[in-house]
Design a protein around this motif. Structure first.
Motif, short mmCIF file in Angstrom:
data_model
loop_
_atom_site.label_atom_id
_atom_site.label_comp_id
_atom_site.label_asym_id
_atom_site.label_seq_id
_atom_site.Cartn_x
_atom_site.Cartn_y
_atom_site.Cartn_z
N VAL A 129 0.98 -1.25 0.04
CA VAL A 129 0.06 0.15 0.07
C VAL A 129 0.84 1.33 0.01
CG1 VAL A 129 -1.71 1.27 1.25
CG2 VAL A 129 -1.87 -1.28 1.34
N THR A 130 1.92 1.12 0.77
CA THR A 130 2.96 2.32 0.90
C THR A 130 3.45 2.84 -0.36
OG1 THR A 130 2.92 2.03 3.25
CG2 THR A 130 4.40 3.48 2.31
N ALA A 131 3.95 1.61 -0.88
CA ALA A 131 4.65 2.00 -2.26
C ALA A 131 4.01 2.58 -3.28
CB ALA A 131 5.23 0.62 -2.95
N PHE A 132 2.60 2.48 -3.24
CA PHE A 132 1.70 3.23 -4.12
C PHE A 132 1.54 4.76 -3.42
CE2 PHE A 132 -2.33 4.68 -5.43
CZ PHE A 132 -2.32 4.37 -6.78
N ALA A 133 0.95 4.77 -2.20
CA ALA A 133 0.73 5.90 -1.71
C ALA A 133 1.60 7.11 -1.72
CB ALA A 133 0.18 5.81 -0.19
N LEU A 134 2.94 6.71 -1.44
CA LEU A 134 4.07 7.67 -1.57
C LEU A 134 4.43 8.53 -2.61
CD1 LEU A 134 6.90 5.77 0.46
CD2 LEU A 134 6.07 8.00 0.88
N PRO A 135 4.49 7.79 -3.86
CA PRO A 135 4.48 8.66 -5.05
C PRO A 135 3.18 9.36 -5.64
CG PRO A 135 4.61 6.29 -5.71
CD PRO A 135 4.79 6.61 -4.13
N SER A 136 2.21 8.70 -5.13
CA SER A 136 0.71 9.27 -5.72
C SER A 136 0.36 10.27 -5.11
CB SER A 136 -0.33 8.06 -5.63
OG SER A 136 -0.51 7.79 -4.13
N GLY A 137 0.81 10.49 -3.67
CA GLY A 137 0.57 11.80 -3.00
C GLY A 137 1.51 12.69 -3.00
N GLY A 138 2.70 12.13 -3.20
CA GLY A 138 3.94 13.09 -2.80
C GLY A 138 4.11 13.92 -4.26
N PHE A 139 3.71 13.49 -5.33
CA PHE A 139 4.30 14.01 -6.80
C PHE A 139 3.14 14.86 -7.15
CE2 PHE A 139 7.46 10.78 -6.66
CZ PHE A 139 8.58 11.79 -6.76
N GLY A 191 1.78 4.42 -8.71
CA GLY A 191 1.81 5.75 -8.04
C GLY A 191 2.27 6.90 -8.67
N VAL A 192 3.54 6.43 -9.16
CA VAL A 192 3.81 7.71 -10.10
C VAL A 192 2.93 8.16 -11.29
CG1 VAL A 192 5.77 8.54 -11.51
CG2 VAL A 192 6.29 7.35 -9.55
N GLY A 193 2.45 7.28 -11.78
CA GLY A 193 1.51 7.13 -12.91
C GLY A 193 0.18 7.95 -12.76
N ALA A 194 -0.35 7.20 -11.36
CA ALA A 194 -1.55 7.89 -10.96
C ALA A 194 -1.25 9.58 -10.42
CB ALA A 194 -1.86 7.44 -9.48
N ALA A 195 0.01 10.11 -9.96
CA ALA A 195 0.22 11.21 -9.59
C ALA A 195 0.21 12.08 -10.88
CB ALA A 195 1.40 11.51 -9.05
N ALA A 196 0.44 11.53 -11.98
CA ALA A 196 0.59 12.48 -13.16
C ALA A 196 -1.21 12.62 -13.72
CB ALA A 196 1.18 11.81 -14.48
N ILE A 197 -1.82 11.28 -13.74
CA ILE A 197 -3.29 11.23 -14.39
C ILE A 197 -4.31 11.91 -13.39
CG2 ILE A 197 -5.11 9.49 -14.36
CD1 ILE A 197 -3.16 7.37 -14.79
N VAL A 198 -4.04 11.96 -12.11
CA VAL A 198 -5.12 12.75 -11.15
C VAL A 198 -5.17 14.06 -11.38
CG1 VAL A 198 -6.11 13.15 -9.03
CG2 VAL A 198 -5.27 10.63 -9.59
N PRO A 199 -4.28 15.08 -11.26
CA PRO A 199 -4.49 16.40 -11.12
C PRO A 199 -4.55 16.74 -12.66
CG PRO A 199 -1.95 15.72 -10.90
CD PRO A 199 -2.92 14.42 -10.60
N THR A 200 -3.95 16.15 -13.76
CA THR A 200 -4.11 16.47 -15.18
C THR A 200 -5.59 16.05 -15.68
OG1 THR A 200 -2.95 14.60 -15.81
CG2 THR A 200 -1.71 16.70 -15.61
N GLY A 201 -6.06 15.14 -15.11
CA GLY A 201 -7.37 14.74 -15.52
C GLY A 201 -8.25 15.71 -15.12
N MET A 202 -8.15 15.96 -13.58
CA MET A 202 -9.27 17.08 -13.27
C MET A 202 -9.06 18.31 -13.80
SD MET A 202 -11.42 17.34 -10.62
CE MET A 202 -11.20 16.15 -9.62
N SER A 203 -7.81 18.85 -14.24
CA SER A 203 -7.59 19.93 -15.03
C SER A 203 -8.38 20.00 -16.33
CB SER A 203 -6.11 20.45 -14.99
OG SER A 203 -5.47 20.42 -13.85
#
Length: 494
Positions: free
Chosen positions: A93-103, A151-163
């Motif tokens: 869980v943490t390996a995903f949460a770290l980059p997805s929230g951090g970036f 997690g890195v991919g999610a960090a790119a998808i979520v804010p750009t998708g919402m924008s």
């Protein structure tokens, strides 16, 4: 594109055209004009193309939300298969949460400067490839590498998708409706993940949970390039490197500390060190931003009442509802003796009613406004979470919990949609990536911190029922207090 061009919109007429958003000076006029010219009555119907764009963006958000929960019930089987110890399973869980929230904030700004569609597509491709790696992982290292890349991919998808969503659909009824659908699917993704995780693990094995995410990426990725218009800030200021380093490092440290504390408590040296480091880095980030010529986060934006208090409401609703789901999962299985599948059915009812709430949330916002809807939703969530304190050891508690958690989730969904509308309303299109980056960072941090802060009381208590009641009482109190604070903070000045 088929969006009504009588209201100013940042989208282009075709998918191959790069859309330049209005300048900062023009954007407030654009938003005001859209609101002034928006007709009263029901929201305008979306064209076929608009619906396809919304499908692509929401499917990507749903995929990321699904990833947060689909693997949870599969962890024991996964650990036995890959030879991971019980203590090491937290890193799934943490390996995903770290980059997805951090970036999130960094990638949200990258999208503003270099193209939101470009980064969205890159995140989708990386997420799909990482899910494939996790599906065929041969040892713990390869599996955790796949999770981190997800997690890195999610960090790119979520804010750009919402924008892309907020710049494609003009402020007003269309955007409210789009955010309502997006918020519904986001909430539903967590719920569906818990049900699907158990079914897939029992029938096809734990690898199928990661394979499902690969399938989602393969469906969305071919559609996105032809449908989504490019969107970026017209001028390209230099990237605020010191701000990027301090905020990303601070978020990574903070999420690591809180995620690890959920497993081992706050007494560990690594937890304390990273917690202090995270706080110091975020303080340093505030200092850097106050002096930067082109800051990563505009401090005047953070001083907007809608941004500051709206994000507080979002942080509370996400963190406290994730805690409720966590402790009720333990309560259903350890106290009432329900199976994982039966527990999933309870949350399935919650998911269905969340969909209903998502359908009506834009109409409620249209009638009462996002601020009143946010405050009312927080109050409703707090009241029905407080009702859960009455659960006991009898099977009647299943019915009480099902009704209370389902109604609380309907209010929770209203809070999700209304806080997103509150934070992004009136923000220039040139800063939508930043605003939605704050929205999505609030989501990810909220999901991460709730369980360590309160859920650990249920896991460390000798009496699971007593611990559950304590957590639920504290949870309800925090939500109700937040409702009062947000109401005061968002009160219009005379």
């Amino acid at each position: 594109m088929a969006i009504d061009t009588s209201a100013p919109s940042p989208t282009a007429a075709g998918p191959s055209t790069t859309t330049e958003t209005p300048t900062t000076a023009e954007a407030p006029k654009t938003a005001a004009a859209a609101q002034a010219t928006a007709p009263a009555g029901p929201p305008p119907r979306l064209s076929r193309r608009d619906r396809l764009i919304l499908f692509v963006l929401c499917a990507a958000q749903f995929m990321v939300a699904l990833d947060f929960s689909v693997l949870n019930v599969a962890l024991p089987v996964l650990g036995a298969d890959l030879g991971m110890s019980h203590a090491a399973l937290q890193w799934a869980v943490t390996a995903f949460a770290l980059p997805s929230g951090g970036f999130l904030l960094l990638f949200g700004r990258f999208g503003d400067l270099f193209g939101r569609r470009r980064l969205f597509l890159g995140g989708l491709a990386l997420f799909g490839a990482a899910s494939l790696l996790a599906t065929f992982a041969w040892d713990p290292a390869s599996f955790l590498a796949g999770r981190a890349l997800q997690g890195v991919g999610a960090a790119a998808i979520v804010p750009t998708g919402m924008s892309l969503l907020t710049t494609t659909f003009p402020e007003g009824p269309q955007r409210d409706r789009a955010l309502g659908i997006s918020g519904t699917l986001l909430s539903l993704g967590f719920t569906v993940g818990m049900v699907l995780g158990g079914v897939l693990t029992d029938t096809l094995g734990w690898r199928s949970t990661m394979g499902l995410l690969t399938l989602f990426a393969l469906i969305v990725l071919p559609l996105a390039p032809r449908l989504l218009p490019e969107s970026r800030t017209p001028d390209r200021p230099r990237l605020d490197i010191p701000g990027a380093v301090t905020v990303t490092g601070g978020l990574l440290a903070l999420i690591y500390a809180l995620s690890t504390a959920a497993e081992r408590g706050f007494g560990g040296a690594d937890v304390l060190v990273t917690l202090v480091a995270g706080v110091l880095l975020l303080v340093a980030f505030g200092y850097v931003e106050s002096r930067a010529a082109a800051p990563l986060v505009s401090l005047p934006m953070l001083r907007r009442r809608t941004v500051a208090w709206g994000n507080l409401g979002g942080l509370v609703t996400f963190s406290m509802m994730s805690t409720v789901v966590f402790v009720l999962t333990l309560y259903f299985q350890d106290v009432l003796g329900l199976s994982a599948f039966q527990t999933g059915l309870v949350f399935g009812v919650q998911g269905v009613l969340s969909v209903v709430a998502g359908m009506y949330a834009p109409k409620v916002i249209g009638r009462f406004g996002p601020r009143r809807t946010l405050v009312g939703s927080l109050l409703g969530q707090g009241v029905f979470v407080a009702a859960l304190v009455a659960v006991g050891e009898g099977m009647w508690s299943v019915w009480l919990a099902t009704v209370a958690i389902s109604v609380a989730s309907m209010f929770h969904l209203g809070a999700i949609v209304s806080y997103g509308v509150t934070v992004t309303s009136g923000v220039p299109d040139t800063e939508q990536g930043l605003a939605t980056g704050l929205v999505t960072s609030t989501q990810q941090v909220g999901i991460t911190i709730g369980i360590p802060l309160l859920g650990v009381l249920a896991t460390t208590s000798g009496d699971v029922l007593a611990g559950t009641r304590t957590v639920l009482a504290l949870d309800a109190g925090i939500v109700l207090a937040a409702a009062v604070l947000v109401a005061a903070g968002l009160r219009r000045r005379s």
